[in-house]
Scaffold this motif. Structure first.
Motif, short mmCIF file in Angstrom:
data_model
loop_
_atom_site.label_atom_id
_atom_site.label_comp_id
_atom_site.label_asym_id
_atom_site.label_seq_id
_atom_site.Cartn_x
_atom_site.Cartn_y
_atom_site.Cartn_z
N VAL A 196 14.97 41.13 10.43
CA VAL A 196 15.83 41.83 11.48
C VAL A 196 15.39 40.83 12.89
O VAL A 196 14.42 40.36 13.41
N SER A 197 16.94 40.49 13.63
CA SER A 197 16.64 39.89 14.28
C SER A 197 17.59 40.16 16.03
O SER A 197 18.82 40.19 16.21
N ALA A 198 16.54 40.92 16.99
CA ALA A 198 17.13 41.55 17.70
C ALA A 198 16.60 41.15 18.79
O ALA A 198 14.86 41.18 18.45
N SER A 199 16.96 41.95 20.05
CA SER A 199 16.26 41.68 21.16
C SER A 199 15.03 42.85 21.17
O SER A 199 15.38 44.02 20.07
N GLN A 200 14.78 43.82 21.91
CA GLN A 200 13.91 44.89 21.72
C GLN A 200 14.80 46.13 22.36
O GLN A 200 14.55 46.96 21.21
N ARG A 201 15.37 45.65 23.02
CA ARG A 201 16.40 47.40 23.13
C ARG A 201 17.40 47.49 22.12
O ARG A 201 17.38 48.34 22.11
N VAL A 243 5.80 51.31 22.84
CA VAL A 243 6.63 52.32 24.18
C VAL A 243 8.16 52.73 24.53
O VAL A 243 8.61 53.32 24.60
N PRO A 244 8.69 51.02 24.64
CA PRO A 244 10.26 51.33 24.46
C PRO A 244 10.26 52.53 23.08
O PRO A 244 11.75 52.65 23.77
N ARG A 265 10.26 55.70 24.55
CA ARG A 265 11.05 56.47 26.28
C ARG A 265 11.97 56.11 25.39
O ARG A 265 12.97 57.27 26.41
N GLU A 266 12.54 55.98 24.71
CA GLU A 266 14.01 55.89 24.53
C GLU A 266 14.19 57.10 23.61
O GLU A 266 15.42 57.48 23.74
N ALA A 267 12.99 57.39 22.87
CA ALA A 267 12.48 58.98 22.12
C ALA A 267 13.28 60.53 23.14
O ALA A 267 13.73 60.84 22.75
N ALA A 268 12.47 59.66 23.97
CA ALA A 268 12.09 60.76 25.22
C ALA A 268 13.76 61.35 25.97
O ALA A 268 14.07 61.67 26.22
N ARG A 269 14.30 59.64 26.22
CA ARG A 269 15.56 60.13 26.53
C ARG A 269 16.80 60.85 25.80
O ARG A 269 17.29 61.29 26.52
N LEU A 270 16.32 60.43 24.33
CA LEU A 270 17.68 61.41 23.69
C LEU A 270 17.02 62.52 22.70
O LEU A 270 17.84 62.73 22.50
N GLY A 271 15.70 62.89 23.67
CA GLY A 271 15.46 64.45 23.49
C GLY A 271 14.67 64.33 21.91
O GLY A 271 14.97 65.33 21.11
N ALA A 274 -3.12 58.60 20.61
CA ALA A 274 -2.21 58.08 20.79
C ALA A 274 -1.29 59.02 21.24
O ALA A 274 -0.60 58.57 21.90
N ALA A 275 -1.02 59.67 20.59
CA ALA A 275 0.23 60.64 21.05
C ALA A 275 0.38 61.42 22.38
O ALA A 275 1.02 61.13 23.24
N ASN A 276 -0.80 61.25 23.16
CA ASN A 276 -1.69 62.02 25.02
C ASN A 276 -0.99 60.84 25.52
O ASN A 276 -0.35 60.86 26.67
N ARG A 277 -1.62 58.79 24.93
CA ARG A 277 -1.08 58.54 26.12
C ARG A 277 0.41 58.38 25.54
O ARG A 277 1.69 57.67 26.86
N ALA A 278 1.09 58.34 24.60
CA ALA A 278 2.36 58.22 24.48
C ALA A 278 3.26 58.96 25.60
O ALA A 278 3.76 58.26 26.16
N SER A 279 2.84 60.10 25.78
CA SER A 279 3.35 61.27 26.77
C SER A 279 3.39 61.07 28.21
O SER A 279 3.66 61.24 28.60
N GLU A 280 1.97 59.97 28.32
CA GLU A 280 1.80 59.40 29.39
C GLU A 280 2.60 58.54 30.11
O GLU A 280 3.14 58.19 30.84
N LEU A 281 3.16 57.22 28.65
CA LEU A 281 3.86 55.64 29.00
C LEU A 281 5.01 56.63 29.24
O LEU A 281 6.71 56.02 29.94
N ALA A 282 5.45 57.55 28.52
CA ALA A 282 6.90 58.51 28.17
C ALA A 282 7.15 59.68 28.73
O ALA A 282 6.94 60.18 27.68
N PRO A 283 7.20 59.18 30.21
CA PRO A 283 7.80 61.25 30.38
C PRO A 283 8.36 61.87 29.47
O PRO A 283 9.80 61.80 29.78
N GLY A 284 8.13 63.42 29.68
CA GLY A 284 8.88 64.02 28.61
C GLY A 284 9.79 63.69 26.77
O GLY A 284 9.93 64.91 26.59
N LEU A 285 8.77 63.09 26.50
CA LEU A 285 8.56 62.87 25.01
C LEU A 285 8.18 63.94 24.12
O LEU A 285 7.21 64.80 24.76
#
Length: 451
Positions: A15-20, A92-93, A96-102, A118-129
Motif C-alpha cells: 500500500v502507498s497511502a497517507s496515514q489518514r 493512535v490514528p 482515534r478513528e475507531a473511537a469516532r466511528l464507535g 496497551a488498551a488502557n493507554r489507547a483509551s487515554e490517547l483516544a477518548p471514547g474508544l
C-alpha cells in the motif's frame, strides 16, 4: 473493500497511502472481513525463508510498508511510498478513528498484562474508544477455539494481534474465517511500546529512519542477528531484485523495439512484393493441383504451436510421403532436407531456389507468430526428438531468416544451427537484426543451401 494505490516490491502489492487514507480505508465498510499486515526488512527476510509466512501474507488484504528498509527497496527501483505506515505510528490514528466511528477493539497478544496496559493507554490517547477485551498471547493449541470464541463474544469490530512475526500472521490467516471482526491486524511489538514495557526510540532516531539502531542499542544480544545480519541480507536482496527489474525493463524495451522493426519491415515487404506474390500464386495454381498456400503446424516461442504459411512448393501428397524419404536426407541431424526430393514441383524448385515460397510468412510476422529474424520454426516431431540442450532455441520467436540462412541454410547441420540460434538469442539486438536482414538479400541471390 477500499482500493489503495500499491507499489510492487518483492512480488507483493504494498500500500502507498497517507496515514489518514490508510486508516479510513481499512475502517470503511465494517461488514466486510479484511486483514492487514505490516512488512519491514525482517518480515521480508522471513518471507523468503518461511513458506507458511508466505502463505499468510498472500491472504492479507492490505500490506503496509513499515520502516526505512522498505523505503530503500522502493527507491532502488525508482519507486516511492506516500508514507511510512509502521504499526506504532498508525496505532493512535487507528484508535482515534475507531473511537469516532464507535468501533471496539480487542487486544490479543504479548506477555500477561501487557495487552491490558496497551488498551488502557489507547483509551487515554483516544477518548471514547471501546475496549472489547484483552488477552495475553501465551496459549496452547487446544486454547485456540476458546480464544476465538471469547473474541467473537466480545463483539469486537477490530482485533489487534501481537504474537510477533511470523506467528501472528499465520495465526490470523489460519483462523480469519472464524473471526467475526471486520478488521484483523498483526501488530508485532506495538503493545510493548504503548504499555511502556519497551521504550520507543527518540524522535530524532525515528525521523532519521534509524529506529532499528535504537532497538539494537537497547537489546544488543537479542537484536544483533536480526539487524546486523538481517539488514545486510535485506539490502542485498532488495538490490538484486532492483537489478532484475531493470534488466526486465531493458528486455521489455528491446522486445518492443524488435516488434516495431518486424511490423515496419513486414508491412513494407508486403506492399513491395505483392506483385511477385500474386504472380507466384497464379503460377502455383496453374501448374499443380491443390491449394496455393501450404499450412503447417510449427513450434514457436516457448513451445507454443502456430500455423505457418508458405506457397505450396510440393505435390498434394507430400506429407504422406515424407516418412518414406527420411533416409535420403542430405542434412545432418534431425531436420530433414533432400536435394532430390521427388515431392517438389517444378515451380516449387524455382520458388525454393529464390526463397519465394517463404514470402507468405510475412503474414505470420504481422500476426505476431514469427519475427523477421530468429531461429527457424521447427516441426512438432522435430521438437519431440530434441535433446534437452536443444530446447533453448525455442526461447525466441521464430524468424523468416536468421544466422543459419545467411551462413548456408540447408548446408548447415542441426548441431551447428543450434549453436547459431543460441548465439543469436544471447546477442539479439536491433543492429544485429538489421545486419542479418541485409545479409539475407545476398544469401537469397546466391542461392546457397536453398533446396
Amino acid at each position: 473493500m477500499a482500493a489503495f494505490k500499491t507499489v510492487s516490491l518483492f512480488g507483493l502489492p504494498i500500500v502507498s497511502a497517507s496515514q489518514r487514507q490508510a486508516v479510513a480505508g481499512m475502517l470503511s465498510a465494517p461488514q466486510e472481513k479484511r486483514t492487514a499486515a505490516f512488512l519491514n526488512a525482517h518480515c521480508m527476510n522471513t518471507h523468503k525463508d518461511d513458506a507458511s509466512y508466505r502463505w499468510a501474507v498472500s491472504k492479507a488484504d492490505y500490506l503496509l510498508p513499515d520502516g526505512s528498509g522498505m523505503k530503500l527497496a522502493a527507491k532502488l527501483q525508482n519507486k516511492s511510498f506516500e508514507a511510512n505506515l509502521n504499526g506504532t505510528d498508525l496505532f493512535v490514528p487507528l484508535c482515534r478513528e475507531a473511537a469516532r466511528l464507535g468501533r471496539s477493539i480487542f487486544f490479543f497478544g504479548s506477555q500477561d498484562g501487557v495487552a491490558n496496559a496497551a488498551a488502557n493507554r489507547a483509551s487515554e490517547l483516544a477518548p471514547g474508544l471501546k475496549i472489547a477485551g484483552t488477552r495475553h498471547g501465551f496459549f496452547a493449541k487446544d486454547d485456540e477455539a476458546g480464544i476465538i470464541d471469547a473474541i467473537n463474544r466480545s463483539g469486537a469490530d477490530i482485533v489487534l494481534v501481537a504474537l510477533g512475526v511470523p506467528l501472528q500472521d499465520v495465526w490470523i490467516a489460519r483462523n480469519r474465517h472464524k473471526l467475526d471482526a471486520g478488521l484483523v491486524m498483526g501488530v508485532g511489538a506495538q503493545f510493548d511500546f504503548f504499555s511502556g514495557r519497551v521504550a520507543r526510540a527518540p524522535v530524532i532516531f525515528r525521523k532519521a529512519g534509524c529506529e532499528w539502531v535504537w532497538r539494537l542499542m537497547m537489546e544488543p544480544r537479542r537484536m544483533a542477528k536480526r539487524y546486523l545480519v538481517g539488514n545486510f541480507r535485506f539490502v542485498f536482496n532488495a538490490w538484486r531484485e532492483a537489478r532484475a527489474v531493470r534488466a526486465g525493463a531493458t528486455a521489455t524495451t528491446a522486445v518492443r523495439g524488435k516488434r516495431l522493426l518486424d511490423i515496419a519491415v513486414a508491412s513494407s515487404a508486403l506492399i513491395m512484393l505483392s506483385p511477385l506474390m500474386a504472380s507466384t500464386a497464379l503460377a502455383v495454381a496453374a501448374t499443380s493441383r491443390g491449394p496455393v498456400f501450404f499450412r503447417q503446424t510449427r513450434v514457436g516461442e516457448n513451445g507454443k504451436p502456430f500455423t505457418m504459411l508458405k506457397f505450396r512448393s510440393m505435390y498434394r501428397d507430400a506429407e504422406a510421403r515424407r516418412a518414406a524419404l527420411l533416409e535420403t536426407s542430405d542434412r545432418e541431424g534431425i531436420c530433414f532436407k533432400s536435394r532430390t526430393d521427388p515431392r517438389i514441383t517444378p515451380v516449387g524448385r524455382i520458388m525454393r531456389k529464390l526463397s519465394i515460397d517463404e514470402l507468405p510468412q510475412i503474414i505470420n510476422v504481422l500476426k505476431g507468430d514469427m519475427s523477421i529474424v530468429g531461429p527457424r520454426p521447427a516441426l512438432p516431431q522435430e521438437v519431440a526428438a530434441y535433446a534437452p540442450e536443444a530446447m533453448s532455441r525455442l526461447a525466441a520467436k521464430p524468424g523468416i531468416t536468421g544466422l543459419w540462412q545467411v551462413s548456408g541454410r540447408a548446408e548447415i547441420g542441426f548441431e551447428r544451427m543450434l549453436q547459431m540460434d543460441n548465439a543469436y538469442i544471447r546477442s539479439r539486438s536491433i543492429v544485429l537484426d538489421l545486419t542479418i536482414i541485409a545479409l539475407t538479400v545476398r544469401a537469397v541471390f546466391s542461392g546457397r543451401g536453398a533446396y
